[in-house]
Design a protein around this motif. Structure first.
Motif, mmCIF file in Angstrom:
data_model
loop_
_atom_site.group_PDB
_atom_site.id
_atom_site.type_symbol
_atom_site.label_atom_id
_atom_site.label_comp_id
_atom_site.label_asym_id
_atom_site.label_seq_id
_atom_site.Cartn_x
_atom_site.Cartn_y
_atom_site.Cartn_z
ATOM 1 N N GLU A 130 5.433 15.319 18.124
ATOM 2 C CA GLU A 130 6.381 14.218 18.466
ATOM 3 C C GLU A 130 5.891 12.980 17.639
ATOM 4 O O GLU A 130 6.562 12.022 17.226
ATOM 5 N N GLN A 187 14.797 13.827 9.639
ATOM 6 C CA GLN A 187 14.884 13.492 11.008
ATOM 7 C C GLN A 187 15.465 14.534 11.994
ATOM 8 O O GLN A 187 14.892 14.920 13.124
ATOM 9 N N GLU A 188 16.016 15.409 11.264
ATOM 10 C CA GLU A 188 16.846 16.607 11.888
ATOM 11 C C GLU A 188 15.692 17.694 12.162
ATOM 12 O O GLU A 188 15.347 18.228 13.245
ATOM 13 N N ARG A 211 13.211 16.677 14.940
ATOM 14 C CA ARG A 211 13.721 16.594 16.146
ATOM 15 C C ARG A 211 13.752 17.998 16.598
ATOM 16 O O ARG A 211 13.348 18.565 17.752
#
Length: 226
Positions: free
Chosen positions: A28, A122-123, A126
């Motif tokens: 993260e 970004q995906e 995530r």
């Protein structure tokens, strides 16, 4: 003696969850550092990886000691051997989060990502964080719905990983050689992180059901890691 043995097995399970929780935090933070060119956060991830390495070594030594002293059989033996293998996958996930943070630090104050690939990365970030969270839940609960979720998330990461390579191979790709290398490496790190998450999910599934999936990714995980 049996109570002591069961307490030792429980401790091994708790240590796996502890490592997995640190890995979740690492990926993260690494993803945030990668996206925002946050060098301080990247440094935090890099420094914290030593803790994951230490805990993995400690867990492995404990598991080997149990094997030597207790001579476990059947499901208990599967648990200990599985813990040894899962700790390796978790340690590699921590390493891959560190690699992502190192890329962010290397290119600071610039971003690693090419502008055209921001959404894809970004995906991927995530999804990797979701996989890491599901690994923690799976180890804690042995609820195999988490294993199924991990494997479904991995399918999407594979698609995104391929899309990055397709973009780099396009004739219109105009980024520098350094940026190109960074993009390819970063995509690979995110993809391999997910591979190791799948590896853990397969091993937990085996511990719960006693059945091994011949199509598991475990034969690839590790063999392709640098």
């Amino acid at each position: 003696m049996r109570k002591v043995f069961q307490a030792e097995l429980h401790q091994v399970g708790d240590e796996l969850i502890q490592i997995a929780t640190l890995v979740r935090t690492a990926v993260e933070k690494a993803a945030t550092a990668f996206e925002n060119a946050d060098v301080e956060l990247a440094e935090d991830v890099i420094a914290a990886d030593a803790r994951i390495d230490f805990l993995q070594t400690e867990l492995d030594e404990r598991a080997i000691d149990i094997l030597a002293r207790q001579g476990p059989v059947a499901s208990d033996l599967r648990m200990i051997v599985g813990a040894l293998r899962m700790s390796t996958s978790l340690e590699r996930m921590g390493d891959l989060a560190r690699h992502i943070a190192q890329l962010a630090r290397l290119r600071y104050p610039q971003q690693v990502m090419a502008e055209s690939l921001v959404e894809a990365f970004q995906e991927m970030a995530r999804l990797d964080a979701d996989i890491a969270g599901a690994v923690v839940e799976l180890l804690d609960t042995r609820d195999l719905t988490h294993a199924s979720r991990i494997q479904k998330l991995k399918v999407r990461i594979n698609e995104l990983h391929r899309s990055v390579f397709d973009a780099v191979a396009e004739p219109g790709w105009q980024e520098s050689p350094a940026r190109t290398a960074d993009v390819v490496l970063a995509s690979r790190y995110f993809e391999r992180f997910a591979d190791h998450g799948v590896s853990v999910s397969r091993k937990v599934t085996y511990l719960v059901t006693g059945e091994w999936d011949p199509d598991a990714l475990d034969s690839r995980v590790g063999a392709e890691d640098a």
